[in-house]
Every structure is written in C-alpha cells, then in structure tokens.
Scaffold this active site. Structure first.
Site, short mmCIF file in Angstrom:
data_model
loop_
_atom_site.label_atom_id
_atom_site.label_comp_id
_atom_site.label_asym_id
_atom_site.label_seq_id
_atom_site.Cartn_x
_atom_site.Cartn_y
_atom_site.Cartn_z
N GLU A 184 -6.46 31.37 11.38
CA GLU A 184 -5.16 31.98 11.04
C GLU A 184 -4.29 31.04 10.20
OE1 GLU A 184 -3.16 34.14 14.13
OE2 GLU A 184 -4.98 35.17 14.72
C1 LIG Z 1 -14.31 29.65 14.99
C2 LIG Z 1 -13.76 30.35 13.81
C3 LIG Z 1 -13.39 31.69 13.89
C4 LIG Z 1 -12.95 32.37 12.74
N1 LIG Z 1 -12.70 33.71 12.80
C5 LIG Z 1 -12.47 34.37 11.63
C6 LIG Z 1 -12.41 35.80 11.59
O1 LIG Z 1 -12.55 36.47 12.62
N2 LIG Z 1 -12.22 36.42 10.40
C7 LIG Z 1 -12.07 35.71 9.24
O2 LIG Z 1 -11.93 36.32 8.20
N3 LIG Z 1 -12.08 34.36 9.25
C8 LIG Z 1 -12.29 33.68 10.39
N4 LIG Z 1 -12.34 32.31 10.40
C9 LIG Z 1 -12.11 31.58 9.16
C10 LIG Z 1 -10.85 30.77 9.13
O3 LIG Z 1 -9.75 31.58 8.93
C11 LIG Z 1 -11.04 29.71 8.03
O4 LIG Z 1 -11.93 28.76 8.57
C12 LIG Z 1 -9.77 29.09 7.57
O5 LIG Z 1 -9.08 29.99 6.78
C13 LIG Z 1 -10.00 27.81 6.76
O6 LIG Z 1 -10.96 27.99 5.78
P1 LIG Z 1 -12.16 26.93 5.65
O7 LIG Z 1 -12.74 26.69 7.00
O8 LIG Z 1 -13.06 27.40 4.59
O9 LIG Z 1 -11.45 25.58 5.23
P2 LIG Z 1 -11.01 25.16 3.75
O10 LIG Z 1 -10.26 26.25 3.11
O11 LIG Z 1 -12.16 24.57 3.05
O12 LIG Z 1 -9.95 24.02 4.08
C14 LIG Z 1 -10.34 22.69 4.41
C15 LIG Z 1 -9.10 21.86 4.67
O13 LIG Z 1 -8.29 21.80 3.49
C16 LIG Z 1 -6.97 22.20 3.77
N5 LIG Z 1 -6.44 22.90 2.61
C17 LIG Z 1 -7.01 23.88 1.89
N6 LIG Z 1 -6.19 24.27 0.89
C18 LIG Z 1 -5.09 23.51 0.97
C19 LIG Z 1 -3.88 23.42 0.21
N7 LIG Z 1 -3.62 24.17 -0.85
N8 LIG Z 1 -2.97 22.49 0.58
C20 LIG Z 1 -3.20 21.69 1.64
N9 LIG Z 1 -4.32 21.73 2.39
C21 LIG Z 1 -5.25 22.63 2.06
C22 LIG Z 1 -7.07 23.10 4.99
O14 LIG Z 1 -5.86 23.07 5.74
C23 LIG Z 1 -8.20 22.47 5.76
O15 LIG Z 1 -7.72 21.43 6.55
C24 LIG Z 1 -12.78 31.64 11.54
C25 LIG Z 1 -13.07 30.28 11.48
C26 LIG Z 1 -13.57 29.63 12.59
C27 LIG Z 1 -13.94 28.19 12.48
#
Ligand SMILES: Cc1cc2nc3c(=O)[nH]c(=O)nc-3n(C[C@H](O)[C@H](O)[C@H](O)COP(=O)(O)OP(=O)(O)OC[C@H]3O[C@@H](n4cnc5c(N)ncnc54)[C@H](O)[C@@H]3O)c2cc1C
Length: 838
Positions: free
Chosen positions: A502
């Site tokens: 989220e």
């Molecule tokens: C257990 C689990 C359950 C989930 N359930 C769902 C679900 O039901 N439906 C769904 O659609 N998604 C789901 N997700 C996805 C979740 O919403 C994403 O993991 C999340 O949005 C972060 O994306 P990412 O993991 O690809 O990290 P990335 O986007 O690769 O981010 C990596 C890091 O970089 C930081 N970052 C990225 N961009 C910026 C910026 N512009 N400025 C500063 N910092 C930044 C982030 O804060 C993070 O710390 C789930 C994820 C997990 C792990």
C-alpha cells in the site's frame, strides 16, 4: 528610553497588523506613520528620509489595484506559467484524490480546536460490539499460529470457512448487498484484534475489505455488478484479489505495461465489444486461491470503437473470473515466513467483454482515480489497525515477560537498560492507538483522508517495526527460537510486508506525504497551482491574483506568530481552554503548527518542482507533520478516554517526545536546506533559540513503565481491544496468568531471593529450596506451594521449543523445474500455463 518605547510600539503594531492580515493600504499607512515618527524624534538627512519613507511609498503605490496587478501579479503569473512543470492527468488524479481535514488545520498554522473535538470518540453499534466480542474473539481463539505458519503454510479449512461464513470479508459491503456494513472504526478494531492473534489471518481478512474488488464494486460498480458480486463477496462465495503490481511497475504502478486493446469479437455466440488484455502481475495477495481477479491495465482504443476520439484511454479496472479462458493463476510466492497466499497472475491476449470493467463503459480510463480514492480510505484503516494491535500486543506480552524474567536476581523490567525500550513501546502503544482511533473516526464521518492516510501508513508501520524489534531485544533468545511457543515471530515476519505494501514506506514518507500535503492542505497553493494550469488565461490570472495576495498575508501572519511564540515560550499561543491538564501541550502544538506552516510554505515556494527530488528535506517535513498529527491525537485521546488522572504522565511523556522529534525534524530541514538565505530566515522564525523542547526525562520514563507493567486500568487501557486470555495452557494466556500470580507473591518471592543471595537456602537442580524456605521460616507452607506453581509456570514462560532432526527438514519441497521467475521482467507464460494445468 524613547528609543525603547518607539521600538516597542512599532513592533507591537507590526505584530497586530500581521496577525490580523490587514489590507495593503493599512500596511502603507503603518510604514509611513512609523517612518514619520522616527524622523520626528531623531531627524535625519535626505538619504535616511528616503530609506525610511521608501517602504511606505512602495506599499502605498501597491495599494492601487492597477499598479499591483500590472507590476507584480501579472509578471509573476506569466513567469510561473512558463516555468511551472505540467501536471500529468495521472498526477492530477493522485493529487486530487481524497479529502483534507485536520491535516489542513495543521498546515494552516492556526488549528481550530473545535474541529479536533468534533471528531467522534470510539463508538460502536451494538452489532459491531457483538461481532468484536463474539466471532472475532472466536476466530482468534481458533487460530494456531505455529500450525498454520509451519505445518500447513495455510489456514486450516475450518478457519477459512469461519471467516467466510461469519462475513469477515463483507465488513465494508453494505447490509443492502448482504455485507455487514460496519463502520470504519469497527473494521479497524476487528482487523486489529485478529492481527493481535495472527497477522496472517488479519491479512486474509484485510484484503477483501481493502483494495480487494469489494470496495471498488461497492463504490463504482454498475448495479448489475453490485447485485451479482457484492452478496457473493460478502458471503465468501468468491475469493477476491486485486492485481495492480507488475515486475516493471511496483511503486510506479501507473507505468504498467499491462495493456488492453479495444476490439469486437464473438463471445458466447454474440458479437461483443471488449478488449484483448495482456498482463503480467506479481505479489498478489490471495491470488493463488482467487476465484475473482481484479485487474488494472492500460486501455488503448486504436480503432476508436469507444468513440472517445483518443487512442490512449488510460488505466482501467476490470473484474475477471479466475476461470475465464486464458487467465493464468495459481502459483505462490513465499512472502517471508508468512503463510497468507500470495502469487503472480498473467494472461496473454485474453478477450474480456467490456462489461467486465468495474463501473462498465462509463468508467473506462478512470481506474487510477478509483484506486487512489480507495487507497486513501484503505490505507487509513487496515495497516494502522494491524500496526496498532501489533504494538499493543507486544506491550502486553513483553511487559509481562520482562516482569517475570529474572536475571541478576531481579526482574529485567526494572533494569534501566530494559526500561528504555519498554518506555518506547508504551509511548508507541498510546500514540499510535490515539492516531488510529482518530483517523478511523474521520473515515467513519465520510472523510477520505489521503495525506493523513499516507502519513499514518508509514509512521504506524515504522513504529510497529520499532516496537517489535524492541520486544525481540527484551525477550533475547526466547524470541529468536521459533516454535509453537513463540508469540513474536509471526508479527516480526509480517513487519516487512506492512512496510512495503500500500505504498512502500520510503516513497510514502519522502515523496507523497509532504508534497501531497503541501498541495492539498496549504490554504492557497492548490488554488495557485490550479490557476497556473488553467487553460483560460484570464480566469487563471484572476484566481491566481486572489490566491497570491491571500498567500502573502497568511505567510506574514504565520512568520510573526511563530517568532512571537518561539521567543515567548508559547505564552500567547492559543489552546482550546477547556482542558487545564493538557492546555500547555495544546499551546505548544499551536506554536509548532505556526512554525511548521511557515517552513512548509518556504520549502514549497523555493523547491517547487524540486520537491520530487529533495526527498531528505520532504521526508523530514513529513516527519514533522506526523508529530503534529500524533500530538493532536494524543491530546484528543486523553479527553475521549475521560481524562484519567493515571494517564497524565503517559500524555506528558508522549507530548514531550513528540515536540522534541518535531523540532529535530525541522532543525534537519533548516540545516540541510539547499538555499541558505532561506534557511536562515526559517531558523530565525521557526527555531530562533534552537531545539528547546527536551525529550521526556528518564524519571518520567521509569514512572510510565511502572504503570504499564502493573496489572490494572492503565495497562488494560494501553492494550485495549486486543485478544487477551488467561489460559495457562495458551501461548500468551500463560503470561497473563503467571503475571497475576507473580504479583500476588511479590513479598514471598523477594524473601526467597534474599535468602538465596545470603546463602540461607540453595537454589540448584536437585534441591528442594521451597521446603528449605519453609523449614527456615522464610515463607509459609501455603506460600511455598504457590511459589512452586509460579516457578513451574515461569519455566514454561521462558522455555523455547526444540525439534528432532527429522522435524526440521523443510516441510515443503522446491522443485526447481516448476518454480518460475520473472527475473527478466518477462514471466515465462507458457511454463506458467503448464504449471497451472498440472
Ligand atoms: C507480501 C506482499 C503483498 C502484496 N500484495 C499486493 C496485492 O495484493 N496487489 C498488488 O497489486 N500488489 C501487492 N503487493 C505489491 C506492493 O504494493 C509493492 O511491493 C509495492 O508497491 C512496492 O513495489 P516494489 O516491491 O516493486 O518496490 P519498488 O517499487 O522497486 O521500490 C523499491 C524501493 O524504492 C523506493 N522507491 C521507489 N520509488 C521511489 C521514489 N520515487 N522515491 C523514493 N523512494 C522510492 C520504495 O519505497 C522501496 O523502498 C504486495 C507486495 C508484497 C511484498
């Protein structure tokens, strides 16, 4: 003397005018009068006369609307319009989503305390209370965390059935559509109580009540979709999930490559307008078990079949039965040690009819706004609820454990080193619950607080992380060794999930909270931005001019009040006046809000588009806002709880620390602000005397911990509405039971300890030191019996589990030929299909 008097009069008049935001001609009159007064008393040559009279004359000229308009506002408007970065539709939707409320009050510098008081305290209907005390309590009692996490990696069938049969998935679905129609406050408390027993079950209950398609269908679905899906979702006849995240689009979800191309095809024997959709999603909670897939993708209409005269329609949301031809679903990720089902889904050129779109044809391309709106609400409820309950639970267990665990012949709870992290847990439990309850009440009253939900999401999960780590440290090895008696591991393993989902915390703190807060909550900035983007230049200029002059008056008032309060120790700051116990903290909050408003204003004005990249500055500003929000919630909670005298020390501790952290965050902004002259002005206005608010003293911390570890009102209030039992056979019930016994035997326990230390009795394996203590008249026979029971119980409390070599062999097998990966960002879909078919 005359000089001092004159200076006093000028400064006082300046403050009065600035605070009352008088029109520009009054400023002109003031400047000229002050100049004449100084010249009359002291005289002066032509140059001095010019210097003193010039400001008044300039202001007098600017009092004429024609001059002001053409020489100030117009050039500024034209210049800004040329340089102002264009806001994309997606950004605009994200910015405009949700509502503002108390956050705007804090940004204003003059919070209206009546608005804070008007937020209702925790109120549940009789149905909600019965559900919390009935099925919720039962669900908690049914859950066997170790069995689920270790043996099954799943929830037992009877628990799945209990969740569905009792309507846990339909809490936000209206009664009219077969759901429970519970308030936000009730949903928050129910999820929290479940999480206090099993974070995994809470996640399973949470998703359908959050972004799971239920909320989207309830708010945006067509009446056919609502009539068909909502009763099925509410009763658990459908297992829903919502797929937004893709390998290439995580935090930047709007950049997804998942696409739908509008086309016409024969579907179920009829010519049907629809889309060919290709998607590749990952991390989707509940997907492996889903029967209904909510999907986000970009819709393109190259042949203008929708007659919208544009090819790129935008992000669109659809509901697709998992059994629909071409939907690939079923594999699982392993999210840490958590057991809730989570996995990928994909589809390659899958035809879906247009009426699968949530809200039907009218809602094509409106998906991003729909998601942002629902996220504002969901984020305000689910994660704060589970984080708060995790903090309250670890407070309950850790305070008991620390009282029962002895080292160096004393309970570790009274060692100052342990007291320190315990104090933090108590503070977090009080503060985060206060903010959770206040926010849930706001949502219940119809608000969709986007900025507050962002700040509460990251701060409540961060404080949960801190509290669980503190709890682990206090437990030492007892918390590290996993097994059926470990009550901290499930929460510990769930922490990274809460941090990431989220809106990952780093992004939510540094990119979203302050930038969105500034634009949405600032009384003038949003209007100015809108005016600059207005395609009708004349209307844009009129709106800009009005907002701009209001902005200047507002900034001047905040700067003046902030300096006044900072130099006078908040003596003239305004509290609500009706709560003498906390009036001083209200006044401090008022001062802090003025300082925040001024620094925020300069930060936004100077960094403008740079807000996206100067994230160390915006992150600290978010932290500062967060402290103001938390302090408001703390003061409100004290009143809502009926101003219990025993809580006043906790309020003091929380308020002191909050103000200290607020000033530290602001100091960080000032020290690192890239435009140094602006930083000096910020310092002069907001922190002229440096960081003046001291954190709570060690003595205060000691008193607060003493209150929290003693069974009674304070401890119960701090840990309200979590699952608590006193069954000595239960994983956490044993702590409650043993703590009460230990407290009733405090005198006898001390007598034994003293006798052991002085060598009167010997406490070794194989010796009966209780009998020895009776014989030497240290305790009575009755006391010795109780102490024997206590000793046995404490041995159980401190015991860790052990396993045979066979038992530690992994209970699930990894067949490398079957595991799929999206390493390259391209899932091997054929392979996935084969696996799903198998
Ligand atoms: C257990 C689990 C359950 C989930 N359930 C769902 C679900 O039901 N439906 C769904 O659609 N998604 C789901 N997700 C996805 C979740 O919403 C994403 O993991 C999340 O949005 C972060 O994306 P990412 O993991 O690809 O990290 P990335 O986007 O690769 O981010 C990596 C890091 O970089 C930081 N970052 C990225 N961009 C910026 C910026 N512009 N400025 C500063 N910092 C930044 C982030 O804060 C993070 O710390 C789930 C994820 C997990 C792990």
């Amino acid at each position: 003397m005359t000089a001092i008097l004159l200076f006093g009069i000028v400064v006082t008049a300046f403050c009065v005018l600035a605070l009352n935001k008088v029109p520009i001609w009054v400023w002109a009159a003031f400047a000229l009068s002050a100049a004449f007064a100084i010249l009359t008393v002291y005289g002066g040559g032509a140059f001095v006369q010019f210097l003193l009279l010039a400001p008044g004359l300039i202001l007098a000229a600017l009092s004429v609307p024609f001059v002001r308009r053409n020489f100030i506002a117009k050039p500024l408007f034209d210049g800004l319009r040329r340089t102002f970065p264009a806001i994309s539709d997606t950004e605009r939707e994200a910015l405009a989503a949700g509502t503002v409320g108390w956050d705007a009050q804090l940004f204003s510098g003059t919070p209206d305390w009546a608005q804070l008081k008007a937020v209702p305290p925790i109120q549940l209907s009789s149905d909600e209370r019965a559900f919390l005390d009935g099925p919720t309590e039962e669900l908690c009692a049914m859950s066997d965390d170790w069995d689920m996490r270790h043996n099954r990696r799943d929830v037992p069938p009877e628990v799945w059935d209990f969740i569905k049969d009792n309507g846990f998935w339909g809490m936000l679905i209206s009664k009219e559509h077969g759901g429970l129609g519970f308030s936000a406050q009730a949903q928050s408390l129910i999820l929290g109580k479940v999480a206090s027993r099993s974070p995994d079950i809470a996640i399973i209950c949470m998703v359908p009540n959050s972004l799971g398609p239920g909320e989207l269908v309830e708010k945006y679905g067509t009446s056919e979709q609502q009539d068909y899906y909502l009763p099925r979702l509410a009763k658990g006849l459908e297992v829903p999930c919502f797929a937004l995240t893709s390998p290439n689009a995580g935090s930047d979800a709007a950049s997804m490559r998942d696409v739908g191309i509008v086309c016409e095809e024969t579907y179920k024997g009829k010519k049907t307008l629809g889309m060919r959709v290709t998607w590749n999603k990952r991390y989707i909670t509940l997907a492996p078990k889903a029967t209904l897939l909510g999907l986000a993708f970009n819709l393109l209409d190259p042949d203008n079949l929708l007659e919208l005269d544009k090819e790129d329609i935008g992000i669109t949301l659809a509901l697709i039965p998992a059994s629909h031809e071409g939907v690939v679903i079923g594999n699982r990720h392993l999210p840490g040690g958590n057991l809730f089902p989570n996995g990928p889904t994909s589809g390659d050129d899958v035809f879906i009819p247009l009426d699968f779109i949530i809200g039907g044809r009218d809602m094509v391309g409106r998906g991003w706004g729909m998601l942002m709106e629902c996220l504002a609400v969901g984020r305000a409820i689910s994660l704060p609820a589970t984080s708060t309950s995790a903090i309250k639970s670890v407070l309950r267990t850790t305070s008991a454990y620390a009282r029962l665990r002895r080292q160096f012949s004393i309970p570790i709870s009274i060692m100052e080193g342990v007291e320190e992290p315990l104090t933090r847990i108590v503070e977090n439990a009080y503060t985060v619950e206060a903010a959770r309850a206040m926010t849930a009440a706001m949502v219940g009253a119809g608000q969709k607080p986007s900025v507050i939900s962002a700040l509460l999401k990251y701060s409540s999960t961060e404080r949960m992380r801190q509290s669980i780590t503190d709890a682990m440290d206090i437990h030492g090895g007892r918390a590290i060794c996993d097994g059926p008696s470990n009550y901290l591991q499930a929460a510990y393993q769930a922490v990274p999930v809460s941090i990431t989902v989220e809106g990952a915390n780093i992004l939510t703190r540094t990119l979203i909270t302050f930038a969105q807060g500034a634009l949405r909550c600032h009384p003038y900035l949003f209007k100015e931005t809108e005016a600059l983007q207005d395609k009708n230049t004349d209307r844009g200029f009129d709106d800009f001019e009005e907002a701009f002059y209001g902005h200047i008056g507002w900034s001047l008032a905040n700067a003046t009040a902030s300096m006044l309060h900072n130099f006078s120790g908040s003596r003239f700051a305004k509290g609500p006046g009706h709560v003498p116990e906390t009036e001083q903290w209200y006044r401090q909050l008022s001062r802090a809000s003025r300082s925040f408003a001024f620094v925020a204003d300069l930060t936004v004005g100077i960094l403008a588009g740079g807000l996206k990249t100067k994230q160390k500055i915006t992150g600290r500003m978010a932290d500062a806002l967060c402290e103001l929000y938390f302090l408001s919630a703390i003061l409100k909670r004290f009143e809502d709880d009926g101003k219990p005298a025993s809580d006043i020390l906790i309020v003091e501790l929380c308020a002191r620390n909050s103000l200290h952290r607020f000033e530290t965050a602001l100091q960080g902004v000032i020290d690192n602000f890239p435009v140094r002259p602006a930083a000096y002005i910020m310092k002069l206005v907001a922190l002229p005397l440096g960081i003046r608010s001291k954190p709570a003293s060690d003595r205060l911390g000691k008193k607060v911990v003493a209150l929290a570890i003693q069974p009674g009102d304070v401890r119960d209030r701090l840990t309200s509405e979590i699952y608590i039992n006193e069954n000595p056979e239960d994983i956490t019930g044993i702590l409650e039971y043993t703590l009460k016994l230990a407290i009733s035997l405090e005198r006898a326990e001390k007598a034994i300890e003293k006798a052991v230390r002085s060598g009167k009795i010997h406490r070794h394996y194989g010796s009966d030191w209780f009998q020895e203590a009776i014989d030497k008249k240290i305790v009575t026979a009755h006391e010795a019996d109780d102490l024997r029971e206590l000793d046995e119980l404490i041995n159980k409390v401190i015991a860790v589990d052990q396993f045979t070599p066979d038992e530690v062999i992994p209970h699930y097998k990894t067949d490398k030929t079957k595991s799929t990966s999206d390493k390259s960002g391209q899932a091997t879909k054929e392979k996935q299909k084969n696996v799903a078919a198998e």
